[in-house]
Design a protein around this motif. Structure first.
Motif, PDB file in Angstrom:
ATOM      1  N   UNK A  61       0.843  -1.192   0.000  1.00 17.33           N
ATOM      2  CA  UNK A  61       0.000   0.000   0.000  1.00 17.33           C
ATOM      3  C   UNK A  61       0.884   1.250   0.000  1.00 17.33           C
ATOM      4  N   UNK A  62       0.563   2.189  -0.896  1.00 13.83           N
ATOM      5  CA  UNK A  62       1.345   3.426  -1.011  1.00 13.83           C
ATOM      6  C   UNK A  62       0.407   4.627  -1.117  1.00 13.83           C
ATOM      7  N   UNK A  63       0.968   5.828  -1.137  1.00 14.85           N
ATOM      8  CA  UNK A  63       0.190   7.065  -1.226  1.00 14.85           C
ATOM      9  C   UNK A  63      -0.054   7.410  -2.689  1.00 14.85           C
ATOM     10  N   UNK A  64      -1.257   7.185  -3.153  1.00 19.63           N
ATOM     11  CA  UNK A  64      -1.609   7.429  -4.546  1.00 19.63           C
ATOM     12  C   UNK A  64      -1.746   8.900  -4.901  1.00 19.63           C
TER      13      UNK A  64
ATOM     14  N   UNK B  77       8.936  -8.683  -9.881  1.00 19.39           N
ATOM     15  CA  UNK B  77       7.950  -9.751 -10.103  1.00 19.39           C
ATOM     16  C   UNK B  77       7.317 -10.323  -8.829  1.00 19.39           C
ATOM     17  N   UNK B  78       6.814  -9.459  -7.980  1.00 22.50           N
ATOM     18  CA  UNK B  78       6.139  -9.914  -6.768  1.00 22.50           C
ATOM     19  C   UNK B  78       4.675 -10.191  -7.089  1.00 22.50           C
ATOM     20  N   UNK B  79       4.099 -11.220  -6.479  1.00 21.30           N
ATOM     21  CA  UNK B  79       2.657 -11.451  -6.660  1.00 21.30           C
ATOM     22  C   UNK B  79       1.800 -10.477  -5.850  1.00 21.30           C
ATOM     23  N   UNK B  80       2.444  -9.553  -5.131  1.00 17.87           N
ATOM     24  CA  UNK B  80       1.702  -8.604  -4.298  1.00 17.87           C
ATOM     25  C   UNK B  80       0.824  -7.693  -5.145  1.00 17.87           C
ATOM     26  N   UNK B  81      -0.326  -7.360  -4.605  1.00 19.28           N
ATOM     27  CA  UNK B  81      -1.177  -6.339  -5.191  1.00 19.28           C
ATOM     28  C   UNK B  81      -0.620  -5.003  -4.719  1.00 19.28           C
ATOM     29  N   UNK B  82      -0.315  -4.115  -5.662  1.00 21.51           N
ATOM     30  CA  UNK B  82       0.216  -2.796  -5.346  1.00 21.51           C
ATOM     31  C   UNK B  82      -0.944  -1.820  -5.495  1.00 21.51           C
ATOM     32  N   UNK B  83      -1.325  -1.176  -4.378  1.00 24.27           N
ATOM     33  CA  UNK B  83      -2.546  -0.365  -4.380  1.00 24.27           C
ATOM     34  C   UNK B  83      -2.348   0.933  -3.596  1.00 24.27           C
ATOM     35  N   UNK B  84      -2.873   2.045  -4.128  1.00 25.78           N
ATOM     36  CA  UNK B  84      -2.835   3.268  -3.331  1.00 25.78           C
ATOM     37  C   UNK B  84      -3.786   3.152  -2.151  1.00 25.78           C
ATOM     38  N   UNK B  85      -3.395   3.721  -1.021  1.00 24.66           N
ATOM     39  CA  UNK B  85      -4.261   3.581   0.159  1.00 24.66           C
ATOM     40  C   UNK B  85      -5.618   4.226  -0.064  1.00 24.66           C
ATOM     41  N   UNK B  86      -5.688   5.191  -0.968  1.00 25.10           N
ATOM     42  CA  UNK B  86      -6.953   5.865  -1.230  1.00 25.10           C
ATOM     43  C   UNK B  86      -7.989   4.926  -1.851  1.00 25.10           C
ATOM     44  N   UNK B  87      -7.544   3.814  -2.434  1.00 33.13           N
ATOM     45  CA  UNK B  87      -8.451   2.850  -3.056  1.00 33.13           C
ATOM     46  C   UNK B  87      -8.436   1.497  -2.358  1.00 33.13           C
ATOM     47  N   UNK B  88      -7.769   1.416  -1.227  1.00 38.21           N
ATOM     48  CA  UNK B  88      -7.683   0.165  -0.475  1.00 38.21           C
ATOM     49  C   UNK B  88      -8.732   0.149   0.633  1.00 38.21           C
ATOM     50  N   UNK B  89      -9.191  -1.029   0.976  1.00 36.06           N
ATOM     51  CA  UNK B  89     -10.092  -1.179   2.118  1.00 36.06           C
ATOM     52  C   UNK B  89      -9.201  -1.337   3.355  1.00 36.06           C
TER      53      UNK B  89
END
Length: 131
Positions: free
Chosen positions: A9-12, A29-41
């Motif tokens: 999670x990062x700052x989008x 090549x990480x299987x991690x989902x990379x998502x801005x915190x503004x769109x994360x639950x």
């Protein structure tokens, strides 16, 4: 809180952070989902606003939560292959000790770094709304 795959999670709202996230998605090549915190639950991930405003976050399927350079280290280790080496290095005592002040300096100056904008330097509450 359980995730099936890791989440980074990062700052989008920050252009520098978003540039780094695009690099991660393209090159690491990480299987991690990379998502801005503004769109994360955040509730689902077990993260607070204070945590995501302070630093990037890693939430692992095993319940591991890490922030800042510790989150980056886990992302790199999760990617495997040669990425494991810098990931392990970031978790090595003396390197880890130096990583936090370096991370803080970068976070405090991200508006001056490549890809950064003036919005990156504003406190979260004062940043323009994401579109």
């Amino acid at each position: 809180m359980r995730v099936r795959q890791p989440v980074f999670v990062y700052d989008g709202d920050c252009a520098f952070c978003s540039s780094c996230a695009r690099f991660i998605e393209r090159r690491i090549p990480s299987p991690a989902t990379v998502v801005p915190w503004q769109f994360a639950d955040l509730d689902d991930l077990g993260l607070s606003m204070a945590q995501v405003e302070e630093a990037v976050q890693w939430v692992g399927p095993d319940g591991t939560v890490a922030s800042g350079p510790d989150a980056i280290a886990l992302l790199l280790q999760d990617a495997g292959r040669l990425w494991t080496v810098p990931g392990r290095a970031l978790r090595f005592g003396p390197v880890r000790l130096a990583a936090w002040p370096a991370y803080r300096w970068i976070a405090d100056h991200r508006h001056l770094l490549p890809g950064g904008t003036a919005a990156c330097s504003l406190p979260v509450a004062q940043r323009p709304a994401a579109h």
